[in-house]
Design a protein around this motif. Sequence first.
Motif, PDB file in Angstrom:
ATOM      1  N   SER A   1       0.812  -1.242   0.200  1.00 45.58           N
ATOM      2  CA  SER A   1      -0.007   0.232   0.007  1.00 45.58           C
ATOM      3  C   SER A   1       0.727   1.210  -0.053  1.00 45.58           C
ATOM      4  CB  SER A   1      -1.040   0.043   1.171  1.00 45.58           C
ATOM      5  OG  SER A   1      -1.664   1.355   1.244  1.00 45.58           O
TER       6      SER A   1
ATOM      7  N   GLU B   1       0.410   5.746  -0.069  1.00 48.87           N
ATOM      8  CA  GLU B   1      -0.307   6.642  -0.262  1.00 48.87           C
ATOM      9  C   GLU B   1       0.632   8.015  -0.561  1.00 48.87           C
ATOM     10  OE1 GLU B   1      -2.349   7.136   3.653  1.00 48.87           O
ATOM     11  OE2 GLU B   1      -3.290   5.312   3.299  1.00 48.87           O
TER      12      GLU B   1
ATOM     13  N   ASN C   1       3.180   9.462   1.859  1.00 53.19           N
ATOM     14  CA  ASN C   1       2.823   9.637   3.119  1.00 53.19           C
ATOM     15  C   ASN C   1       2.989   8.223   3.927  1.00 53.19           C
ATOM     16  OD1 ASN C   1       2.166  12.184   3.108  1.00 53.19           O
ATOM     17  ND2 ASN C   1       0.105  11.932   2.458  1.00 53.19           N
ATOM     18  N   ARG C   2       2.597   7.202   3.390  1.00 58.43           N
ATOM     19  CA  ARG C   2       2.742   6.026   3.910  1.00 58.43           C
ATOM     20  C   ARG C   2       2.996   4.597   3.110  1.00 58.43           C
ATOM     21  NH1 ARG C   2      -0.726   1.688   5.621  1.00 58.43           N
ATOM     22  NH2 ARG C   2      -2.052   2.480   4.457  1.00 58.43           N
TER      23      ARG C   2
ATOM     24  N   LEU D   1       3.301   0.523   3.150  1.00 61.61           N
ATOM     25  CA  LEU D   1       2.680  -0.569   3.929  1.00 61.61           C
ATOM     26  C   LEU D   1       3.206  -1.785   3.181  1.00 61.61           C
ATOM     27  CD1 LEU D   1       1.647  -2.154   6.282  1.00 61.61           C
ATOM     28  CD2 LEU D   1      -0.578  -2.134   4.790  1.00 61.61           C
TER      29      LEU D   1
ATOM     30  N   CYS E   1       9.928  10.105   1.982  1.00 63.19           N
ATOM     31  CA  CYS E   1       8.973   9.098   2.429  1.00 63.19           C
ATOM     32  C   CYS E   1       8.955   9.304   4.103  1.00 63.19           C
ATOM     33  CB  CYS E   1       9.417   7.659   2.093  1.00 63.19           C
ATOM     34  SG  CYS E   1       8.557   6.503   2.641  1.00 63.19           S
ATOM     35  N   GLU E   2       7.810   9.517   4.414  1.00 65.49           N
ATOM     36  CA  GLU E   2       7.378   9.704   5.707  1.00 65.49           C
ATOM     37  C   GLU E   2       7.361   8.575   6.760  1.00 65.49           C
ATOM     38  OE1 GLU E   2       4.161  12.552   6.297  1.00 65.49           O
ATOM     39  OE2 GLU E   2       5.155  13.994   5.066  1.00 65.49           O
ATOM     40  N   SER E   3       6.605   7.547   6.077  1.00 67.40           N
ATOM     41  CA  SER E   3       6.582   6.385   7.280  1.00 67.40           C
ATOM     42  C   SER E   3       6.659   5.043   6.350  1.00 67.40           C
ATOM     43  CB  SER E   3       5.068   6.615   7.857  1.00 67.40           C
ATOM     44  OG  SER E   3       4.868   5.292   8.227  1.00 67.40           O
ATOM     45  N   ILE E   4       7.223   4.067   6.652  1.00 67.72           N
ATOM     46  CA  ILE E   4       7.493   2.804   6.215  1.00 67.72           C
ATOM     47  C   ILE E   4       7.088   1.765   7.081  1.00 67.72           C
ATOM     48  CG2 ILE E   4       8.669   1.089   4.932  1.00 67.72           C
ATOM     49  CD1 ILE E   4      10.383   3.331   3.708  1.00 67.72           C
ATOM     50  N   GLN E   5       6.130   0.784   6.826  1.00 69.94           N
ATOM     51  CA  GLN E   5       5.690  -0.082   7.795  1.00 69.94           C
ATOM     52  C   GLN E   5       5.950  -1.568   7.165  1.00 69.94           C
ATOM     53  OE1 GLN E   5       1.844   0.414   9.324  1.00 69.94           O
ATOM     54  NE2 GLN E   5       1.819  -1.136  10.584  1.00 69.94           N
TER      55      GLN E   5
END
Length: 159
Positions: free
Chosen positions: A87, A89, A103-104, A106, A153-157
């Motif tokens: 995913s 965003e 933003n994110r 996943l 890239c603000e967030s990688i999960q």
Amino acid sequence: MKTMLKPMLLTAATLAAAVCIVFCFTLFWVKSNHGLQWVQSRINAEIPGRITIETHRLSLLGPGLDLYGIALHDPKGLTLAGLSHLSVELDWRALWRREIRINRVLLQDPWTDLAVDEAAGINLIAALVPPAREKETEAPTPDGPGLPFNIVCESIQLT
């Protein structure tokens, strides 16, 4: 003047309707399985292996892309790596600042099946990098100033 106004308004309305129809058709095609297969065929033409994607979802309002059942196959057809869900965003507003702001991200249930092959090295590399071709004599390209935009890239999960 009034005689020219009516045809101009009719032409403008026709062009606006045509642009709207083309935009809706393009959006429908991109979200269809045919659009997904077209993108997959372009990727698969560039690598020796093959990438498969079971389903996808594209959202333009809150710009994002969801891919489900991603798998990377080697040239022989063996499945080497994959994800159950990817995913991404994005933020449209950052494009005005010459940024691609993610933003994110996943990555859900990643897996890989690595093996060492004497001829090609790691089997994952053999699926992504084409075998060495005859080197052509080309003039080296000069180093440019870099990309015309920043990638943030603000967030990688990873789950």
